[in-house]
Design a protein around this motif. Structure first.
Motif, PDB file in Angstrom:
ATOM      1  N   LYS A   1       0.787  -1.138  -0.037  1.00 50.29           N
ATOM      2  CA  LYS A   1       0.004  -0.139   0.006  1.00 50.29           C
ATOM      3  C   LYS A   1       0.896   1.415   0.245  1.00 50.29           C
ATOM      4  O   LYS A   1       0.333   2.178  -0.686  1.00 50.29           O
ATOM      5  CB  LYS A   1      -0.994   0.017   1.186  1.00 50.29           C
ATOM      6  CG  LYS A   1      -2.004  -1.034   1.069  1.00 50.29           C
ATOM      7  CD  LYS A   1      -3.014  -1.005   2.557  1.00 50.29           C
ATOM      8  CE  LYS A   1      -3.799  -2.207   2.224  1.00 50.29           C
ATOM      9  NZ  LYS A   1      -5.000  -2.194   3.501  1.00 50.29           N
ATOM     10  N   ARG A   2       2.094   1.176   0.630  1.00 50.86           N
ATOM     11  CA  ARG A   2       2.825   2.205   0.779  1.00 50.86           C
ATOM     12  C   ARG A   2       3.641   2.651  -0.662  1.00 50.86           C
ATOM     13  O   ARG A   2       4.344   3.439  -0.619  1.00 50.86           O
ATOM     14  CB  ARG A   2       3.936   2.153   1.769  1.00 50.86           C
ATOM     15  CG  ARG A   2       3.215   2.500   3.130  1.00 50.86           C
ATOM     16  CD  ARG A   2       3.991   2.416   4.356  1.00 50.86           C
ATOM     17  NE  ARG A   2       4.635   0.909   4.764  1.00 50.86           N
ATOM     18  CZ  ARG A   2       5.179   0.623   5.671  1.00 50.86           C
ATOM     19  NH1 ARG A   2       5.967   1.519   6.175  1.00 50.86           N
ATOM     20  NH2 ARG A   2       5.557  -0.673   5.741  1.00 50.86           N
ATOM     21  N   LEU A   3       3.307   1.964  -1.570  1.00 47.77           N
ATOM     22  CA  LEU A   3       4.001   1.996  -2.938  1.00 47.77           C
ATOM     23  C   LEU A   3       3.244   2.594  -3.989  1.00 47.77           C
ATOM     24  O   LEU A   3       3.775   2.493  -5.244  1.00 47.77           O
ATOM     25  CB  LEU A   3       4.725   0.488  -3.280  1.00 47.77           C
ATOM     26  CG  LEU A   3       5.968   0.163  -2.980  1.00 47.77           C
ATOM     27  CD1 LEU A   3       6.447  -1.115  -3.340  1.00 47.77           C
ATOM     28  CD2 LEU A   3       6.989   1.349  -3.653  1.00 47.77           C
ATOM     29  N   HIS A   4       1.955   2.942  -3.711  1.00 48.11           N
ATOM     30  CA  HIS A   4       1.301   3.650  -4.464  1.00 48.11           C
ATOM     31  C   HIS A   4       2.116   4.970  -5.096  1.00 48.11           C
ATOM     32  O   HIS A   4       2.590   5.533  -4.499  1.00 48.11           O
ATOM     33  CB  HIS A   4      -0.110   4.124  -4.165  1.00 48.11           C
ATOM     34  CG  HIS A   4      -1.183   2.997  -3.948  1.00 48.11           C
ATOM     35  ND1 HIS A   4      -2.259   3.248  -3.350  1.00 48.11           N
ATOM     36  CD2 HIS A   4      -0.900   1.845  -3.817  1.00 48.11           C
ATOM     37  CE1 HIS A   4      -2.933   2.117  -3.032  1.00 48.11           C
ATOM     38  NE2 HIS A   4      -2.158   1.134  -3.457  1.00 48.11           N
TER      39      HIS A   4
ATOM     40  N   ARG B   1      -0.253  -3.393 -10.157  1.00 52.34           N
ATOM     41  CA  ARG B   1       0.443  -4.501  -9.857  1.00 52.34           C
ATOM     42  C   ARG B   1       0.935  -4.597  -8.517  1.00 52.34           C
ATOM     43  O   ARG B   1       0.554  -3.802  -7.662  1.00 52.34           O
ATOM     44  CB  ARG B   1       1.722  -4.199 -10.752  1.00 52.34           C
ATOM     45  CG  ARG B   1       2.746  -3.315 -10.179  1.00 52.34           C
ATOM     46  CD  ARG B   1       3.828  -3.289 -11.323  1.00 52.34           C
ATOM     47  NE  ARG B   1       3.718  -2.008 -12.060  1.00 52.34           N
ATOM     48  CZ  ARG B   1       4.402  -1.681 -13.103  1.00 52.34           C
ATOM     49  NH1 ARG B   1       5.762  -2.438 -13.053  1.00 52.34           N
ATOM     50  NH2 ARG B   1       4.373  -0.783 -13.937  1.00 52.34           N
ATOM     51  N   SER B   2       1.246  -5.839  -8.138  1.00 52.53           N
ATOM     52  CA  SER B   2       1.671  -6.363  -6.799  1.00 52.53           C
ATOM     53  C   SER B   2       3.010  -5.568  -6.617  1.00 52.53           C
ATOM     54  O   SER B   2       3.736  -5.448  -7.325  1.00 52.53           O
ATOM     55  CB  SER B   2       1.739  -7.641  -6.658  1.00 52.53           C
ATOM     56  OG  SER B   2       2.830  -8.295  -7.328  1.00 52.53           O
ATOM     57  N   LYS B   3       3.284  -5.648  -5.143  1.00 54.33           N
ATOM     58  CA  LYS B   3       4.658  -5.082  -4.737  1.00 54.33           C
ATOM     59  C   LYS B   3       5.752  -5.887  -5.225  1.00 54.33           C
ATOM     60  O   LYS B   3       6.571  -5.440  -5.727  1.00 54.33           O
ATOM     61  CB  LYS B   3       4.737  -5.198  -3.025  1.00 54.33           C
ATOM     62  CG  LYS B   3       5.986  -4.841  -2.599  1.00 54.33           C
ATOM     63  CD  LYS B   3       5.755  -4.655  -0.911  1.00 54.33           C
ATOM     64  CE  LYS B   3       7.058  -3.722  -0.571  1.00 54.33           C
ATOM     65  NZ  LYS B   3       6.981  -4.000   1.059  1.00 54.33           N
TER      66      LYS B   3
ATOM     67  N   PRO C   1      -4.240 -13.899  -4.395  1.00 59.36           N
ATOM     68  CA  PRO C   1      -5.077 -14.407  -5.553  1.00 59.36           C
ATOM     69  C   PRO C   1      -5.403 -13.402  -6.599  1.00 59.36           C
ATOM     70  O   PRO C   1      -5.822 -13.776  -7.328  1.00 59.36           O
ATOM     71  CB  PRO C   1      -6.264 -14.577  -4.728  1.00 59.36           C
ATOM     72  CG  PRO C   1      -6.163 -14.000  -3.097  1.00 59.36           C
ATOM     73  CD  PRO C   1      -4.647 -13.964  -3.166  1.00 59.36           C
ATOM     74  N   ASP C   2      -4.950 -12.044  -6.291  1.00 60.67           N
ATOM     75  CA  ASP C   2      -5.380 -10.714  -6.850  1.00 60.67           C
ATOM     76  C   ASP C   2      -4.295 -10.644  -8.013  1.00 60.67           C
ATOM     77  O   ASP C   2      -4.387  -9.995  -8.925  1.00 60.67           O
ATOM     78  CB  ASP C   2      -5.330  -9.663  -6.166  1.00 60.67           C
ATOM     79  CG  ASP C   2      -6.717  -9.669  -5.168  1.00 60.67           C
ATOM     80  OD1 ASP C   2      -7.630 -10.158  -5.444  1.00 60.67           O
ATOM     81  OD2 ASP C   2      -6.249  -9.204  -3.890  1.00 60.67           O
TER      82      ASP C   2
END
Length: 320
Positions: free
Chosen positions: A12-15, A21-23, A55-56
């Motif tokens: 979340k802190r990487l927006h 995409r995932s971290k 899963p996302d």
């Protein structure tokens, strides 16, 4: 030896990076960070890797299978993010022997992992931890160990500075034997709502397990946008060239200041100055008279004419 990579976090802190995409798939000079971790494991002889995925995350499995077909892959879906001990418990049925466990957002020198493996074998340890000295003021953000004669006597998760047994932090990189897995069913849910791996390690110590560690002088962690820029600076500098800019369509009077890496299907307008430390993902369109330094341009981004920016990830969204 098998490898396990924990890659189910949202970041979340990487927006804005992790809005699409995932971290684990955050870009680091041409590779997602999870593949940078894979590189470190492969450099140390590991050829079978188990990855915990969200899963996302629809990208990570096909990407790794396509990028590294020579490796044996196992993927485990972590539907709930309930801590590292929970994640390891999901992978446990696939583990046959001693294994390396790493978070997908923690990078150390390859030589450090080699020392971890050698120490684990030489000391006949049941657990070997990656350790680093930190400012004691930051103890509440990590696990802290009590260290005596080369052995870990105690590990405390996120203690206050006044309660920390030392200034030595346990990083999310370990070598474990199956004896650690036997402790997982006894791990209790923490006040943070997670099953903490540090409790499993402490249970192992309490049962007479041999737990040691190796200090590393450096590591790079991916937590926020500033970390992503630092990672890209590090890897671009180590690439030692201007990267793959020949694949891009460069207009006249555009200048690249190395290190710069530009992926395929990128169009760059006239009179631009890009670099140093610029990484541009595929499919981007860079306008005229753009000035970028210390920047990451995410895939499919259109950068307007006369944009000038330093120390940024583009596009700028979510208030960044």
């Amino acid at each position: 030896m098998q490898g396990v990579i924990l890659a189910a976090g949202k970041g979340k802190r990487l927006h804005p990076i992790t809005t699409q995409r995932s971290k684990a798939m955050a870009p680091v000079a041409g590779k997602p960070i999870v593949e940078r971790v894979v590189d470190l494991l492969v450099d140390n002889g590991i050829r079978e890797i188990i990855v915990l995925v969200s899963p996302d995350d629809q990208e990570i499995v096909p990407y790794l299978q396509r990028a590294r077909p020579e490796l044996t892959w196992r993927f485990v879906v972590q539907g709930e993010r309930l801590g590292m001990a929970h994640a390891l418990g999901l992978a446990a049925p696939l583990l046959r022997e001693d294994f390396v466990l790493s978070a997908c957002d923690n990078l150390t020198p390859a030589a450090h992992i080699a020392t971890l493996l050698a120490t684990h074998q030489q000391q006949r340890a049941q657990a070997t931890l990656s350790l680093m000295e930190i400012d004691i003021a930051h103890s509440a953000s990590t696990g802290i160990i009590e260290w005596q004669d080369g052995w870990v006597k105690r590990i405390v998760e996120k203690p206050k500075p006044s309660e920390a047994p030392s200034n030595i932090s346990s990083l999310p990189l370990y070598v474990f034997s199956s004896m650690l897995l036997e402790q997982l069913p006894s791990v209790r849910l923490s006040p943070r709502g997670e099953y903490e791996l540090q409790e499993a390690i402490q249970l192992l110590i309490d049962q007479g397990g041999r737990v040691t560690g190796v200090l590393t002088p450096e590591r790079i962690q991916l937590t926020n946008v500033a970390d992503l820029l630092a990672l890209n600076r590090h890897y671009l500098a180590n690439n030692g060239s201007a990267g793959s800019h020949s694949l891009a369509r460069l207009a006249t009077r555009t200048r690249l200041i190395p290190p710069v890496q530009i992926e395929a299907d990128v169009t760059i307008g006239p009179d631009c100055v890009l670099g140093p430390h610029v990484y541009i993902e595929p499919g981007c369109r860079i306008g005229a008279r753009v000035r970028l330094a210390d920047a990451v341009v995410l895939r499919q981004t259109v950068v307007a004419d006369e944009t000038e920016a330093t120390g940024v990830v583009l596009p700028l969204t979510n208030g960044l």
